[in-house]
Scaffold this motif. Structure first.
Motif: not given
Length: 92
Positions: A27-28, A42-44, A83-84, A86-89
């Motif tokens: 998934a992206k 683009h992070w997948w 941000e990735f 801190d917030r998404i991972l």
């Protein structure tokens, strides 16, 4: 991405070229720009069922495993990367 290449195709090609693994795109999860705005990242997530990570010295200058907590200390680093991590991972 190469002209005419999808993000999934680019993911497969880049991982194979850079570390010699065949992966299954899942998934992206994120998209960001480099600080100068020249590139969109683009992070997948992807799954590697088997194989050994073998960095290609032409493609990869340095490789090492780090924890998410170590990531902000890397230099250079893009603000979108911070941000990735801190917030998404943490939610993956």
């Amino acid at each position: 991405m190469e002209p005419g290449e999808t993000q999934r195709e680019a993911l497969l090609r880049e991982v194979r070229e850079e570390v010699g693994l065949t992966v299954v795109p899942l998934a992206k999860v994120w998209e960001s720009e480099t600080d100068d705005g020249r590139f969109r990242l683009h992070w997948w997530t992807a799954r590697a069922d088997d194989g050994e990570v073998v960095p290609d010295p032409v493609e990869v200058a340095e490789a090492r495993w780090i924890t998410p907590q170590e990531f902000p200390a890397l230099d250079p680093i893009f603000q979108g990367d911070l941000e990735f991590f801190d917030r998404i991972l943490p939610s993956l």
